[in-house]
Each structure stands twice: as structure tokens, then as C-alpha cells.
Design a protein around this motif. Structure first.
Motif, PDB file in Angstrom:
ATOM      1  N   ILE A 177      -7.789   1.145  -7.135  1.00 55.79           N
ATOM      2  CA  ILE A 177      -6.877   0.582  -6.142  1.00 55.79           C
ATOM      3  C   ILE A 177      -5.454   0.630  -6.693  1.00 55.79           C
ATOM      4  O   ILE A 177      -5.206   0.227  -7.829  1.00 55.79           O
ATOM      5  N   ASN A 212     -11.072  -4.528  -2.608  1.00 55.33           N
ATOM      6  CA  ASN A 212     -10.171  -4.251  -1.495  1.00 55.33           C
ATOM      7  C   ASN A 212     -10.440  -5.201  -0.326  1.00 55.33           C
ATOM      8  O   ASN A 212      -9.508  -5.678   0.338  1.00 55.33           O
ATOM      9  N   VAL A 226      -1.714  -0.844  -6.144  1.00 54.51           N
ATOM     10  CA  VAL A 226      -1.035  -1.973  -5.515  1.00 54.51           C
ATOM     11  C   VAL A 226       0.457  -1.894  -5.846  1.00 54.51           C
ATOM     12  O   VAL A 226       0.844  -1.915  -7.022  1.00 54.51           O
ATOM     13  N   THR A 249     -14.600  -1.159  -6.143  1.00 53.18           N
ATOM     14  CA  THR A 249     -13.377  -0.947  -5.360  1.00 53.18           C
ATOM     15  C   THR A 249     -13.462  -1.535  -3.959  1.00 53.18           C
ATOM     16  O   THR A 249     -12.555  -2.249  -3.511  1.00 53.18           O
ATOM     17  N   ASP A 250     -14.520  -1.247  -3.232  1.00 49.05           N
ATOM     18  CA  ASP A 250     -14.625  -1.731  -1.856  1.00 49.05           C
ATOM     19  C   ASP A 250     -14.614  -3.260  -1.800  1.00 49.05           C
ATOM     20  O   ASP A 250     -13.974  -3.856  -0.919  1.00 49.05           O
ATOM     21  N   ALA A 270      -3.607  -3.123   0.207  1.00 45.04           N
ATOM     22  CA  ALA A 270      -3.436  -2.215  -0.921  1.00 45.04           C
ATOM     23  C   ALA A 270      -3.930  -0.836  -0.524  1.00 45.04           C
ATOM     24  O   ALA A 270      -4.368  -0.615   0.608  1.00 45.04           O
ATOM     25  N   ARG A 271      -3.863   0.102  -1.446  1.00 46.41           N
ATOM     26  CA  ARG A 271      -4.343   1.473  -1.186  1.00 46.41           C
ATOM     27  C   ARG A 271      -5.558   1.706  -2.070  1.00 46.41           C
ATOM     28  O   ARG A 271      -5.445   1.730  -3.302  1.00 46.41           O
ATOM     29  N   ALA A 272      -6.714   1.854  -1.451  1.00 44.97           N
ATOM     30  CA  ALA A 272      -7.968   1.960  -2.189  1.00 44.97           C
ATOM     31  C   ALA A 272      -8.587   3.335  -2.041  1.00 44.97           C
ATOM     32  O   ALA A 272      -8.564   3.927  -0.968  1.00 44.97           O
ATOM     33  N   SER A 297       0.790  -1.231   0.000  1.00 39.99           N
ATOM     34  CA  SER A 297       0.000   0.000   0.000  1.00 39.99           C
ATOM     35  C   SER A 297       0.820   1.278   0.000  1.00 39.99           C
ATOM     36  O   SER A 297       0.251   2.367  -0.109  1.00 39.99           O
ATOM     37  N   THR A 333      -7.756  -7.826   1.332  1.00 36.93           N
ATOM     38  CA  THR A 333      -7.485  -7.849   2.766  1.00 36.93           C
ATOM     39  C   THR A 333      -7.715  -9.250   3.337  1.00 36.93           C
ATOM     40  O   THR A 333      -6.933  -9.744   4.156  1.00 36.93           O
ATOM     41  N   THR A 381     -11.156   0.091 -10.660  1.00 32.42           N
ATOM     42  CA  THR A 381     -12.205  -0.789 -10.145  1.00 32.42           C
ATOM     43  C   THR A 381     -13.530  -0.068  -9.895  1.00 32.42           C
ATOM     44  O   THR A 381     -14.546  -0.723  -9.670  1.00 32.42           O
TER      45      THR A 381
END
Length: 353
Positions: A329, A311, A331, A307-308, A321-323, A29, A315, A303
Motif C-alpha cells: 500500500i 486497505n 500512502v 494488503t486487502d 490509500a493506493r493498494a 492515494s 477505508t 503488507t
């Protein structure tokens, strides 16, 4: 109650990449270098530990000289800070204040609007193109008599897209000579596009160009915090005037010199990261995932509304990652094991048409 600036309370906090909760979780991330420091770099830091009771040299003479030699500029052209983000803050503080405007693409480096607002200036965020690239025509259209500074992030964080020489040339034809254009090249070592706009080339030809570099990414010194700008002597002098005194530690300075001594070894590591980037990108494309052709050490997945969910799946599989909800996202390219875990997680999902 003690009075505080109201605008500060409204600022979003800079979001650091999440910290792994166990050894079986991979942090992808923060765009960190997956390799540990080189032994020669560690040795240089260990050697400096006996003098940490003393203040570092504010002028950073040894690393300033090395950077100047590397790029064929004068030492007076180089100004350092505690990471490129601190140098970006210096550039803003030296250029813009109340009533002034600072232009940047959006989405781009998350700190830009925060740093501009803290300086008392007005952030002007110009949306990216549909291909997640800088819309330089729109950025030129956004210039007003109040514009003092423009950031061009190449490659762009978080989308990994680049700006070509021809695109930047056309853009600069529309930028007033008294507006400073900062080419932020935090990920320059991973950018092998033969058509890319090279900051140092434009610095040599345009008096209103500054180039921003960091030792955090390719050199793997993120924890020591060291970045620098190459700018005209008057600009660089002002950066030193607004810099936090003694922010650049002796440990960072020595590690940076040792890193430049070891560039051949570091280059091999960069090649490995880029090879992994190619492999990851190819597998994502084969899976039908929309993503930019990254020129950095990360990939950007478009995404959108998914996205959610994506992500959450990452997880669950032990990948951080950084969403950005509703957008995408980012990565980082990590170790082969980390990248395999990421790809395995993505293989459990189906992209939305």
C-alpha cells in the motif's frame, strides 16, 4: 463492428486515486501536495483567464527560459508536455515502435507499460529487489539489440526507494550509447539523500541521458498538468514533434513561472512534508510495520497478503490509500490531520509476522 487495435482492449486502465465521498474522508492515494496554491500563483492564473479564448504559445517561451536558466542548459534542451506522464509518452513515441523494447523496473510508475504498449513497442518489466529498489544489474542484463529506451524512476513510485550515483554509474557502463536512459525525477524535491543519483549531473556527462521533471508534486500544480524533459537538442526536438499541439496551457505556463518565483515559500512547504514523512515513518516502524525508507512524499507499506485487510481498515477510518493486492500500500503524506487519521487507523491493526 468498427475495427480497433486488439492490444488496446487488453490494456489495464490507468487507475486514478479514489475520490473522497465526504469532507471527513482523507485522500492519500494520489501523492498530491496537501497545501493549496500560493496566493501569488493563484494571482498569475487569474490574470491569464482573460486570454483563455486564445491558443497558448506552443514553445512555452517564458517557462522554457526559466527552466533552462535554473539548470544551466540551453532552451533547446527543454521540452514540455501536459504533465510528466505526457512527456514520458513523448519520449517513448520518439524512441520506440513496433519490434522495439522499453525497459523499466517493476513495480514502478503505473503508466510505463501502458504508454509503451500504446506506442506499439514491447514493455520489459524487471522485478525490483527484495528491498523494493531498482535491480539495475538485472535491468542491464535485460538489454537486447531491440532496446531503445530505459526508465529509471528515482525515487521510485510507489516504493519510494532511490538509486545512488555509484549504482547508476555502474549501470550506465553497461548501457549502449545509442539507448536513451530516462531518469524520472517526479519526486526529486523530496529526495535529500546525499548519495542519490542527480539526473542533471548525469545529463551533463552522458549524451544518452534525459531527465524528466514535473510541476505536479512539490509545486502543487497537479490540476494544471505541466512537466518537462531536459535532453539533448535532437531528442528534445523530436519530443516537440510528437507532442500534442497546444497541450500545455497558458494557465499552466504562467503558474509554473510564478511557482519558480516563489521557490523559497514552496521550499518551506516541502520541509514540512518531509518532517511529516519522518514522523509517519517512525510511528509505522514503532508499530512493527515493514516499510521502505521513502525519499518521496509518500510511504510504501509491504503488507503482502495482508494488503486487502489493511486497505479495508483504512477505508473504514476515512483514509483512501493506493493498494496493490498481495503486494503493498502506498500512502501519500498529507496534512497533519490526515496523517494522524492514517496512523490511528494503522494502530488498530497488527502486522503479520
Amino acid at each position: 463492428m468498427v475495427r480497433q487495435r486488439e492490444v488496446i482492449a487488453e490494456l489495464p486502465a490507468y487507475k486514478q486515486g479514489a475520490t473522497p465521498s465526504s469532507a471527513d474522508v482523507f485522500k492519500l492515494s494520489s501523492n498530491e501536495n496537501p497545501f493549496p496554491p500560493l496566493p501569488s500563483v493563484v494571482a498569475s492564473v487569474v490574470e491569464a483567464l482573460s486570454t483563455i479564448h486564445l491558443y497558448p504559445a506552443m514553445s512555452a517561451p517564458a517557462i522554457s527560459q526559466r527552466v533552462a536558466e535554473k539548470f544551466g542548459v540551453d532552451v533547446d534542451n527543454v521540452a514540455f508536455g501536459a504533465g510528466s506522464v505526457e512527456v514520458a509518452a513523448q519520449l517513448i513515441q520518439a524512441s520506440a515502435g513496433t519490434g522495439d523494447e522499453v525497459i523499466f523496473a517493476w513495480r514502478s510508475f503505473e503508466a510505463y507499460p501502458i504508454l509503451v504498449t500504446v506506442a506499439g513497442a514491447t514493455p520489459i518489466a524487471v522485478p525490483l529487489t527484495a528491498d523494493d529498489a531498482h535491480d539495475l544489474d538485472a535491468m542491464a542484463d535485460a538489454i537486447t539489440p531491440r532496446t531503445r529506451l530505459i526508465f529509471v524512476c528515482n525515487p521510485n513510485n510507489p516504493t519510494g526507494t532511490g538509486v545512488t550515483r555509484a549504482e547508476l554509474e555502474r549501470f550506465l557502463e553497461r548501457v549502449p550509447a545509442d539507448v536513451l536512459v530516462v531518469i524520472d525525477e517526479a519526486y526529486v524535491h523530496f529526495n535529500r539523500d546525499e548519495n542519490t543519483a542527480e539526473g542533471i549531473d548525469f545529463f551533463r556527462r552522458y549524451p544518452n541521458i534525459a531527465v524528466l521533471h514535473t510541476f505536479s508534486k512539490a509545486y502543487g500544480l497537479a490540476g494544471l498538468r505541466l512537466g518537462y524533459a531536459i535532453a539533448q537538442p535532437t531528442v528534445a526536438a523530436n519530443l516537440r514533434r510528437v507532442a500534442v499541439p497546444f497541450a500545455v496551457t497558458d494557465l499552466a505556463q504562467r503558474a509554473a513561472v510564478a511557482s519558480l518565483d516563489a521557490e523559497a515559500e514552496l521550499g518551506e512547504r516541502i520541509d514540512q512534508i518531509m518532517a511529516e514523512r519522518g514522523r509517519v515513518s517512525a510511528e509505522l516502524a514503532a508499530g512493527g510495520w515493514k516499510h521502505s525508507d521513502s525519499l518521496a512524499n509518500f510511504v510504501w507499506l509491504r503488507t503482502g497478503a495482508q494488503t486487502d485487510d489493511v486497505n479495508a481498515a483504512l477505508t473504514e477510518h476515512g483514509v483512501l490509500a493506493r493498494a496493490w493486492p498481495g503486494e503493498g500500500i502506498r500512502v501519500s503524506i498529507g496534512s497533519t490531520e490526515a496523517n494522524n487519521r492514517f496512523l490511528a487507523a494503522m494502530a488498530t491493526l497488527q502486522p503479520t509476522p
